[in-house]
Enzyme design. Structure first.
Site, PDB file in Angstrom:
ATOM      1  N   ASP A  13       0.823  -1.211   0.000  1.00  0.00           N
ATOM      2  CA  ASP A  13       0.000   0.000   0.000  1.00  0.00           C
ATOM      3  C   ASP A  13       0.859   1.264   0.000  1.00  0.00           C
ATOM      4  OD1 ASP A  13      -2.141   1.952   0.747  1.00  0.00           O
ATOM      5  OD2 ASP A  13      -3.272   0.102   1.058  1.00  0.00           O
ATOM      6  N   SER A  63      -6.772   4.366  -1.155  1.00  0.00           N
ATOM      7  CA  SER A  63      -6.921   2.937  -0.861  1.00  0.00           C
ATOM      8  C   SER A  63      -8.331   2.424  -1.096  1.00  0.00           C
ATOM      9  CB  SER A  63      -6.481   2.648   0.576  1.00  0.00           C
ATOM     10  OG  SER A  63      -5.111   2.906   0.724  1.00  0.00           O
ATOM     11  N   HIS A 124     -11.302  11.852   1.042  1.00  0.00           N
ATOM     12  CA  HIS A 124     -12.412  11.563   1.956  1.00  0.00           C
ATOM     13  C   HIS A 124     -13.585  12.517   1.775  1.00  0.00           C
ATOM     14  CE1 HIS A 124     -10.330   8.554   4.466  1.00  0.00           C
ATOM     15  NE2 HIS A 124      -9.255   9.216   4.089  1.00  0.00           N
ATOM     16  N   ARG A 153      -3.023  15.921   5.492  1.00  0.00           N
ATOM     17  CA  ARG A 153      -2.528  14.574   5.213  1.00  0.00           C
ATOM     18  C   ARG A 153      -2.645  14.265   3.725  1.00  0.00           C
ATOM     19  NH1 ARG A 153      -2.457   9.522   8.710  1.00  0.00           N
ATOM     20  NH2 ARG A 153      -2.840   7.748   7.330  1.00  0.00           N
ATOM     21  N   ARG A 183      -8.221  15.911  11.666  1.00  0.00           N
ATOM     22  CA  ARG A 183      -8.751  14.597  11.270  1.00  0.00           C
ATOM     23  C   ARG A 183      -8.207  13.465  12.135  1.00  0.00           C
ATOM     24  NH1 ARG A 183      -6.797  12.960   5.381  1.00  0.00           N
ATOM     25  NH2 ARG A 183      -6.987  10.873   6.247  1.00  0.00           N
ATOM     26  N   ARG A 189      -9.914   5.367  12.384  1.00  0.00           N
ATOM     27  CA  ARG A 189     -10.573   4.139  11.920  1.00  0.00           C
ATOM     28  C   ARG A 189     -10.036   2.908  12.639  1.00  0.00           C
ATOM     29  NH1 ARG A 189      -7.768   4.085   5.941  1.00  0.00           N
ATOM     30  NH2 ARG A 189      -5.669   3.566   6.622  1.00  0.00           N
ATOM     31  N   HIS A 456      -0.832  11.291  -1.214  1.00  0.00           N
ATOM     32  CA  HIS A 456      -0.622  10.305  -2.265  1.00  0.00           C
ATOM     33  C   HIS A 456      -0.030  10.985  -3.494  1.00  0.00           C
ATOM     34  CE1 HIS A 456      -4.032   7.683  -0.354  1.00  0.00           C
ATOM     35  NE2 HIS A 456      -2.942   7.743   0.382  1.00  0.00           N
TER      36      HIS A 456
END
Length: 505
Positions: A13, A63, A124, A153, A183, A189, A456
């Site tokens: 990942d 992801s 998100h 992020r 966040r 999570r 990313h």
């Protein structure tokens, strides 16, 4: 030819490819096993962003998107593009579920609480969705307050002030920002309920650090060394909390990081921490469906499309056994997202979820739980499953910290595990595809600012086939091509719904 068993899909990942050495963790790290695969096995690259994965042009992958496309074996139109198009065409405010939310609040006389990530990262949520929702509600004379979740992020670590300037310039008169929360607290999570509790207290009860305005909250946080992601839940102005008959709308469209905070806000059976007396909400709504359990107490503005005959479903229909493995940070991705949004495992599908380490940020333990994942991976190979899908979380989760040295250690930890897996696979006579769902740790230094890069990337990712048929070559492709390639290695035809193409020739 003798069919290999097992066939494994190993997802590294966040492991992208770039020729630029500076800040490139996979290139700078000592990774002899991955280097050997790239030197001796058929390999190519995959595109993980933009229209090739159902996103708008230039939008980085993530992801959720990656695993959804991998499991579907087709390009899946993602929520971001669907919502953007509705706003562009003037249809967002006419959405039937949003209209029902509006009517309910007109009847109850309550305030609409809008919560979402305030950035244009698009992973998100999106600042434009917040603006569109605020306008739609204000146009109907509904009082609106905003609970802003700062990002840092999927965008630059200290970019919140610019986003708040954009947001406040676009908001209708009378719409106020009530709270500012990083966040890290509101979008957990991994069952870090101590974090979620702090976000809940600010958003629902109006309890927390105080500031006069959003910009003051950010300045205060920066003064204490907190980047956007880590801004302590802060209550603005005279906000005193939510009241009976109010409504709550979570604008994040990605499920995994919306589940915990929305459960705390609305789940009638919630027990993870003491919430105190919660408001009697007139209506609860999410931009997307966060889980089947959430659907029992909240509505969804954009319900998930049904994705039939995913990789896991198709393998199960053939009466074969499969195994899904990831530590907790990535467990939803190899289960829920890979299965097209299905919570329940398929017949013959076993799962294991080693717990991610209990540290504040993963640069403090870059190996994470890769050893436990590798132990289970090797055991699954020896067990004789037909299909194994594994996610190594390290390159992505450590990549998000912006710490290059830690990201290099993360890549090295994964590579060490890969060495053990390759030995077990060779002994068993299996085959494996090694790839990634998107890039991240391939750019750890922002080329424009020289500071940490935490988001990313738009770089391609590797795809390597171990144990490929003699003489096989690979072509470049996209994530949707992986499932047909896996089925080819397993000796299975692809279902007609899979429009991806086998990468092997």
């Amino acid at each position: 030819m003798t069919r290999p068993k097992p066939v494994a899909l190993c997802i590294l990942d966040g492991w992208g490819l770039s020729e630029r050495r500076e800040g490139n963790a996979p290139l700078l790290a000592d990774t002899p096993n991955m280097d050997r695969l790239m030197a001796t096995c058929p390999h190519a690259t995959l595109t993980t962003f933009g229209p090739d994965v159902g996103l708008p042009s230039g939008q980085m992958g993530n992801s959720e998107v990656g695993h959804t496309n991998i499991g579907a074996g087709r390009v899946v139109a993602m929520d971001l593009g669907q919502i953007d198009l509705a706003i562009e065409e003037g249809l967002f405010a006419q959405n039937s579920r949003l209209r029902a939310f509006i009517v309910t609040l007109q009847d109850s006389g309550g305030t609409a609480h809008l919560m979402g990530v305030v950035s244009d990262g698009g992973v998100h949520g999106h600042i434009n969705h917040m603006i569109a929702a605020a306008k739609a509600l204000a146009d109907e004379n509904i009082p609106v307050v905003i609970h802003a979740l700062t990002d840092g992020r999927d965008v630059a670590p200290r970019s919140a002030l610019g986003y708040f300037e954009t947001l406040q310039a676009a908001l209708p008169d009378g719409v106020e920002i009530a709270t500012v929360t990083g966040r890290y607290f509101a979008m957990d999570r991994d069952n870090r309920w101590d974090r979620v509790s702090k976000a809940y207290q600010a958003i629902v009860t109006g309890t927390g650090r105080k500031a006069a305005s959003a910009s003051d909250a950010v300045d205060q946080a920066y003064g204490q060394g907190e980047n956007d992601e880590f801004i302590s839940p802060t209550v603005l102005g005279g906000y005193t909390g939510a009241k009976d008959n109010d409504g709550f709308f979570c604008l994040n469209f990605r499920a995994d990081r919306a589940r915990e905070i929305m459960a705390a806000i609305g789940d009638p059976d919630f027990t993870a921490f003491e919430t105190g007396a919660r408001p009697k909400w007139a209506s609860l709504m999410g931009m997307a469906q966060y889980s089947e359990a959430h659907a029992n107490y909240m509505t969804t503005m954009y319900p998930k499309p049904e994705i039939v005959n995913t990789l896991g479903d198709w393998v199960a229909q053939q009466g074969l056994r499969q195994y899904r493995l990831a530590e907790t940070e990535k467990y939803p991705h190899v289960t829920f997202f890979l299965n097209g949004g299905e919570e329940v495992s398929f017949d013959g599908e076993d799962r294991l979820m080693p717990k991610s380490p209990d540290v504040a940020t993963y640069d403090l333990q870059p190996e994470m739980s890769s050893k436990e994942v590798t132990d289970a991976f090797v055991a699954a190979i020896e067990e004789g499953y037909d299909l194994i899908v594994v996610n190594y979380a390290n390159p992505d989760m450590v990549g998000h910290t912006g710490d290059l040295q830690a990201a290099m250690k993360a890549c090295e930890a994964v590579d060490q595990g890969l060495g053990r897996v390759l030995a077990a696979l060779e002994k068993a006579g299996g085959a494996m595809i090694v790839t990634a769902d998107h890039g991240n740790c391939d750019v750890m230094i922002d080329p424009e600012t020289g500071g940490p890069h935490t988001a990313h990337t738009l770089n391609p990712v590797p795809v390597v086939v171990v144990g490929a048929p003699d003489g096989a070559t690979l072509r470049d492709g996209r994530l949707a091509d992986l499932a047909p390639t896996i089925l080819h290695l397993m000796g299975l035809e692809s279902p007609k719904e899979m429009t991806g193409k086998c990468l092997i020739s």
